[in-house]
Design a protein around this motif. Sequence first.
Motif, PDB file in Angstrom:
ATOM      1  N   THR A  74       0.833  -1.206   0.000  1.00  0.00           N
ATOM      2  CA  THR A  74       0.000   0.000   0.000  1.00  0.00           C
ATOM      3  C   THR A  74       0.863   1.249   0.000  1.00  0.00           C
ATOM      4  O   THR A  74       1.658   1.484   0.916  1.00  0.00           O
ATOM      5  N   TYR A  89      -5.402  -1.590  -1.273  1.00  0.00           N
ATOM      6  CA  TYR A  89      -5.929  -1.123   0.014  1.00  0.00           C
ATOM      7  C   TYR A  89      -6.615  -2.266   0.759  1.00  0.00           C
ATOM      8  O   TYR A  89      -7.517  -2.915   0.215  1.00  0.00           O
ATOM      9  N   ASN A  90      -6.196  -2.504   2.010  1.00  0.00           N
ATOM     10  CA  ASN A  90      -6.801  -3.572   2.803  1.00  0.00           C
ATOM     11  C   ASN A  90      -7.463  -3.068   4.083  1.00  0.00           C
ATOM     12  O   ASN A  90      -7.988  -3.869   4.866  1.00  0.00           O
ATOM     13  N   GLY A  91      -7.451  -1.760   4.282  1.00  0.00           N
ATOM     14  CA  GLY A  91      -8.073  -1.183   5.467  1.00  0.00           C
ATOM     15  C   GLY A  91      -7.167  -1.121   6.675  1.00  0.00           C
ATOM     16  O   GLY A  91      -7.488  -0.466   7.671  1.00  0.00           O
ATOM     17  N   TRP A  92      -6.022  -1.806   6.617  1.00  0.00           N
ATOM     18  CA  TRP A  92      -5.083  -1.789   7.741  1.00  0.00           C
ATOM     19  C   TRP A  92      -4.105  -0.623   7.621  1.00  0.00           C
ATOM     20  O   TRP A  92      -3.794   0.040   8.612  1.00  0.00           O
ATOM     21  N   ARG A  94      -3.634   2.866   6.297  1.00  0.00           N
ATOM     22  CA  ARG A  94      -4.510   3.941   5.851  1.00  0.00           C
ATOM     23  C   ARG A  94      -3.755   5.265   5.787  1.00  0.00           C
ATOM     24  O   ARG A  94      -2.981   5.593   6.688  1.00  0.00           O
ATOM     25  N   THR A  98      -8.669  10.465   4.483  1.00  0.00           N
ATOM     26  CA  THR A  98      -9.450   9.456   3.763  1.00  0.00           C
ATOM     27  C   THR A  98      -9.176   9.573   2.278  1.00  0.00           C
ATOM     28  O   THR A  98      -9.325  10.654   1.693  1.00  0.00           O
ATOM     29  N   THR A 113     -10.138  -5.259   0.817  1.00  0.00           N
ATOM     30  CA  THR A 113     -11.135  -5.367   1.874  1.00  0.00           C
ATOM     31  C   THR A 113     -12.511  -5.226   1.242  1.00  0.00           C
ATOM     32  O   THR A 113     -12.694  -4.408   0.334  1.00  0.00           O
ATOM     33  N   THR A 115     -14.994  -4.302   3.030  1.00  0.00           N
ATOM     34  CA  THR A 115     -15.697  -3.320   3.861  1.00  0.00           C
ATOM     35  C   THR A 115     -14.880  -2.035   3.972  1.00  0.00           C
ATOM     36  O   THR A 115     -14.474  -1.635   5.064  1.00  0.00           O
ATOM     37  N   PRO A 116     -14.622  -1.367   2.856  1.00  0.00           N
ATOM     38  CA  PRO A 116     -13.887  -0.095   2.920  1.00  0.00           C
ATOM     39  C   PRO A 116     -14.746   0.984   3.569  1.00  0.00           C
ATOM     40  O   PRO A 116     -15.986   0.873   3.627  1.00  0.00           O
ATOM     41  N   GLU A 117     -14.109   2.007   4.065  1.00  0.00           N
ATOM     42  CA  GLU A 117     -14.849   3.101   4.678  1.00  0.00           C
ATOM     43  C   GLU A 117     -15.832   3.713   3.682  1.00  0.00           C
ATOM     44  O   GLU A 117     -15.505   3.911   2.508  1.00  0.00           O
ATOM     45  N   VAL A 123     -13.857   2.929  -5.176  1.00  0.00           N
ATOM     46  CA  VAL A 123     -13.244   1.666  -4.772  1.00  0.00           C
ATOM     47  C   VAL A 123     -13.089   0.818  -6.027  1.00  0.00           C
ATOM     48  O   VAL A 123     -14.079   0.377  -6.619  1.00  0.00           O
TER      49      VAL A 123
END
Length: 281
Positions: A74, A89-92, A94, A98, A113, A115-117, A123
């Motif tokens: 990332t 992007y894996n959400g870990w 960041r 945003t 991921t 479940t991204p923000e 996305v």
Amino acid sequence: MKPHYLILAVTCLAAFAASDPAEALEQRQRASQCHAIAENMPRATFASFSVAAAPMPAVSEGENVRFTYLGHSTFEIETPGGIIIATDYNGWYRPATTPDVVTMNKAHTTHFTLTPEPDIKHVLHGWSDVPGEKASINLVVGDAYIRNVTTDIRFSYGLGGSQEDGNSIFIFEIAGLCIGHLGHLHYELTDTHYTEIGRLDVVMVPVDGGLTMGADSMSRVIKRLRSSLILPMHRRGPPVNAFVSMFGKDFDIAYAPDDSLTVSMRTLPKKPLIYVMKGVQ
């Protein structure tokens, strides 16, 4: 016929085919800048000259693009116009802000991921959920144009076999720079891949030495791309030196004291540079 004459001839034919001179000009402007010439790549052929290939990103006043290594594969890419992009992007890992755009690949859960923000506007999956189809990205966000070239992946966890077009090489055209992220590249690229990619000034390359490809195979890809700036990533297992050792005097090596870098067309190194950021070493 010499390559640059061929490009001129195709451009002129496209202009002649349009009924309106203004339309012809717009069509030429809409072509991907990274597809313009591939003659510096050995054995490569010219990329597609489709006049409807790509819209033009907005023009910003600046020219600097900032890269920050966040971890694994990332990177945060910040455009002169303030657009924030996060790769694989894996959400870990960041960015502090945003991101406007995130790209993902599906080889492992460390690269995506589901479940991204919700505040992330774009996305981009490097795979298609429709059987038999491939992901096709053709997007302008602010001063960035984003496209992809798909590659096959091996199935995870020793299941054997492969999945067609499960990985995407994402290409970002920003401030005149052609920037590529190889994702979770499992197989050496074909001539067709090199043609679809075109020119890459900056390339982010996995150097794990086996989870993607061995150092020798990955180094062959990088040598053929001949990018000005090579940013190693995805180092898990052997030290990055195993990858670096594959290159001779035609490449410079630098070990950075920090995790970020700002570059522009004017500041690209004249000799290919492998730039190892803090966190990858």
